[in-house]
Design an enzyme around this catalytic site. Sequence first.
Site, PDB file in Angstrom:
ATOM      1  N   CYS A   2       0.821  -1.201   0.000  1.00 31.33           N
ATOM      2  CA  CYS A   2       0.000   0.000   0.000  1.00 31.33           C
ATOM      3  C   CYS A   2       0.858   1.255   0.000  1.00 31.33           C
ATOM      4  CB  CYS A   2      -0.914   0.012   1.236  1.00 31.33           C
ATOM      5  SG  CYS A   2      -1.928  -1.478   1.403  1.00 31.33           S
ATOM      6  N   ARG A  73      -4.738   1.308  -1.087  1.00 29.77           N
ATOM      7  CA  ARG A  73      -4.619  -0.124  -0.820  1.00 29.77           C
ATOM      8  C   ARG A  73      -4.437  -0.961  -2.079  1.00 29.77           C
ATOM      9  NH1 ARG A  73      -8.866  -4.679   1.358  1.00 29.77           N
ATOM     10  NH2 ARG A  73      -7.299  -6.123   2.144  1.00 29.77           N
ATOM     11  N   LEU A  74      -3.454  -1.867  -2.006  1.00 30.64           N
ATOM     12  CA  LEU A  74      -3.329  -2.978  -2.945  1.00 30.64           C
ATOM     13  C   LEU A  74      -3.783  -4.211  -2.187  1.00 30.64           C
ATOM     14  CD1 LEU A  74      -2.387  -4.228  -5.632  1.00 30.64           C
ATOM     15  CD2 LEU A  74      -0.115  -4.467  -4.618  1.00 30.64           C
ATOM     16  N   ASN A  98       1.556  -0.271   5.462  1.00 29.94           N
ATOM     17  CA  ASN A  98       2.098  -0.705   4.173  1.00 29.94           C
ATOM     18  C   ASN A  98       3.000  -1.896   4.430  1.00 29.94           C
ATOM     19  OD1 ASN A  98       3.261  -0.940   1.602  1.00 29.94           O
ATOM     20  ND2 ASN A  98       4.777   0.652   2.021  1.00 29.94           N
ATOM     21  N   GLY A  99       2.672  -3.042   3.841  1.00 27.64           N
ATOM     22  CA  GLY A  99       3.542  -4.206   3.999  1.00 27.64           C
ATOM     23  C   GLY A  99       2.764  -5.483   4.218  1.00 27.64           C
ATOM     24  N   GLU A 100       3.459  -6.461   4.770  1.00 28.51           N
ATOM     25  CA  GLU A 100       2.856  -7.750   5.102  1.00 28.51           C
ATOM     26  C   GLU A 100       3.457  -8.244   6.418  1.00 28.51           C
ATOM     27  OE1 GLU A 100       0.453  -9.274   3.573  1.00 28.51           O
ATOM     28  OE2 GLU A 100       0.380  -8.176   1.672  1.00 28.51           O
ATOM     29  N   ASP A 123      -3.926  -8.664   8.315  1.00 30.31           N
ATOM     30  CA  ASP A 123      -2.768  -8.547   9.202  1.00 30.31           C
ATOM     31  C   ASP A 123      -2.695  -7.159   9.821  1.00 30.31           C
ATOM     32  OD1 ASP A 123      -2.276  -7.473   6.701  1.00 30.31           O
ATOM     33  OD2 ASP A 123      -0.205  -8.144   6.575  1.00 30.31           O
ATOM     34  N   SER A 389      11.235 -12.952  -4.497  1.00 29.55           N
ATOM     35  CA  SER A 389      12.538 -12.666  -5.097  1.00 29.55           C
ATOM     36  C   SER A 389      13.663 -13.242  -4.250  1.00 29.55           C
ATOM     37  CB  SER A 389      12.736 -11.147  -5.244  1.00 29.55           C
ATOM     38  OG  SER A 389      13.131 -10.579  -4.009  1.00 29.55           O
ATOM     39  N   GLY A 390      14.865 -13.227  -4.800  1.00 23.58           N
ATOM     40  CA  GLY A 390      16.043 -13.720  -4.089  1.00 23.58           C
ATOM     41  C   GLY A 390      16.870 -12.623  -3.467  1.00 23.58           C
TER      42      GLY A 390
END
Length: 670
Positions: A2, A73-74, A98-100, A123, A389-390
């Site tokens: 977000c 928001r996404l 914003n985040g997870e 969350d 991603s790595g």
Amino acid sequence: MCGITGTAWTTREKNILPDVLKRMTNVLEHRGPDDTGGYHSDVSGKSFLFNDERAYANFNPTSDTGAALGHRRLSIIDLGTGHQPLSNEDGSVWIVFNGEIYNYLELRNELVQQGHQFQTETDTEVIVHLYEEQGITCVERLRGMFAFAIWDERRERLFLARDRIGQKPLFYREQVGSLSFASELKSLLQMPDAKRTVDPHAIDLFLAYQYVPHPWSILKGYQKLPPAHYAVYEQGKFTVERYWTPPYQNPESNPNYQFRTPQQWSEALRTTLTESVKIRMRSDVPLGAFLSGGIDSTIIAGLMQTMSDRPVHTFSIGFPVKQFDERHYAREAAELLGTEHHEYIVEPEALERLPLLAWHYDEPFADSSAIPTMYLSQVTRQEVTVALSGDGGDELFAGYDRYRAVALSQWFDRLPTILKKMMTASLWQKLPASVEQKSFRRRVKRFLAGLAVPPERRYLKWVGIFDTERRLEMYSPAFREQLETFDTDQFLLKAYQLCCDRDFVTRTTATDVLTYLPCDILTKVDIASMAHSLECRSPFLDHHVAELAAAMPLELKMQNGRGKKILTDTFSDLLPESIQTRKKMGFGVPLNEWFRHELKPLLFDVLLSQSAKDRQIFNPIQVEQLINEHLTLQWDHSARLWSLLVLEMWFQTFIDPVSIPDHFPETILA
């Protein structure tokens, strides 16, 4: 994922109007196209939609202390009821996030047992109730990537926090009587009193590092909250505190140090990283993975595939220039793992996106791999909403080639003084070498040139774009005077001081985790992915993985000059043999060739334009010399020219006068 923004005030004059909050929020639309909302303490104490005219009718700016929060928001988790800003049960604590948070289910169960009532499955709501229980220390319980702001109505407190490694950004602006914050600098520039005064120290830092490091910003009066820090604004007092440090120092005190044999370390790594990937596959929308054909991204895609009952979508980018094209490695990895693979080509025409890059990155940002990262994010978003991603594998497990030079330089430091003087003599710099910057002879000359300075400053001389001497040579006399005795090296030197009792290679990897990783790699990925509303998750950056890597002895990571030894040994079943033994390429861009051909006119049109000269930052003669030396094959100045180019494009986008790419609405201009 977000976009967040807002302000808190302790004097009525700093109260912002709802239409200002709306503008601050809408400029972040790309970070969250699915929903938008706001909270204003003078609008009935409720969250509202920006298109709700009734909310504005209730606006009554009478309080001396208050806050306004905006959110884009996404939708990733709880697609139906995750609207923000979001509050606790009685509306006394509000959050924009914003985040997870990857351990939110475990935390939620704990909070329900403590009597908290949840209105959503997100969350985000977990953070609100955890804050009610634990106050500002709640941040220590969160496992994930995040930047959030909590307004505590009862305490009249604004609480800001940023994740441990620095995956999610947070800018702020402190003034007398107020504190404002946002995911991106451009949001703060929507405020009516926003000033755009360029900080000359920030320009000096940018040319040294190719980014403007925290806590600086390119503009005076604005700063970045560093990773692993929180900030509190309460009763007009603003404080910033660190809550976590990668535990490189005193590894014996690290619980992970219990592992003594290579096999035990390997088993712990396999278990920890696998679990990190597993919890990052929690999503209510389609997931995929970036797959470059390198060790790190192949391991992540491989672990995803072992836990998926259908082929994982993987994505890679290549170039028509062979030495920059990794697609065949990515293709080989995809075939071994059984993923559904997608690959794309980046042509020089991609640099038509330069104004778009300048707009999205907010500050001058000279990592040219932002070009393919932006394009990769765009094509990935056409298939999935979340990509793993790595990122982080190189810094945590000594993967960069430069760490070999650091190890070799330790041998040099033990030599007798007479031999040191011979090896660092200026004679060696006069010997001919290939025009290619990465040629063996160029690397040797660069290595020897760095040996004459102390180890910490030596490292910056090796990895920097413009060293101190070259920068001072480039600047105009008037600009040099503004810098006074400013020392750009201090940003790096302070990071080195946080890890003093380990070998110097480990100290250098720790310094990269604290500086290069958040300021360059993670900034690049966050901005590029969010420009296309794509969420990017990085399992290597789980703090459990980072803490394990911090405690790990160097000999497990680097053997015979090769890094990531424990990664290739532990995950050999997921890695084709060719990828295990290949030389590291990096996500490079063929700027060298592009500047001598397709993009040659751009150098003259932008860097030698009258507007660039009028800034009086650089000596035009020195700039022209850089261009000519590059075009006549005397030297590969492509990285330096790119730095100057993005700096000038930033000025043209944000300063004289403000302009934005065509597809953005004019209403977001301040």
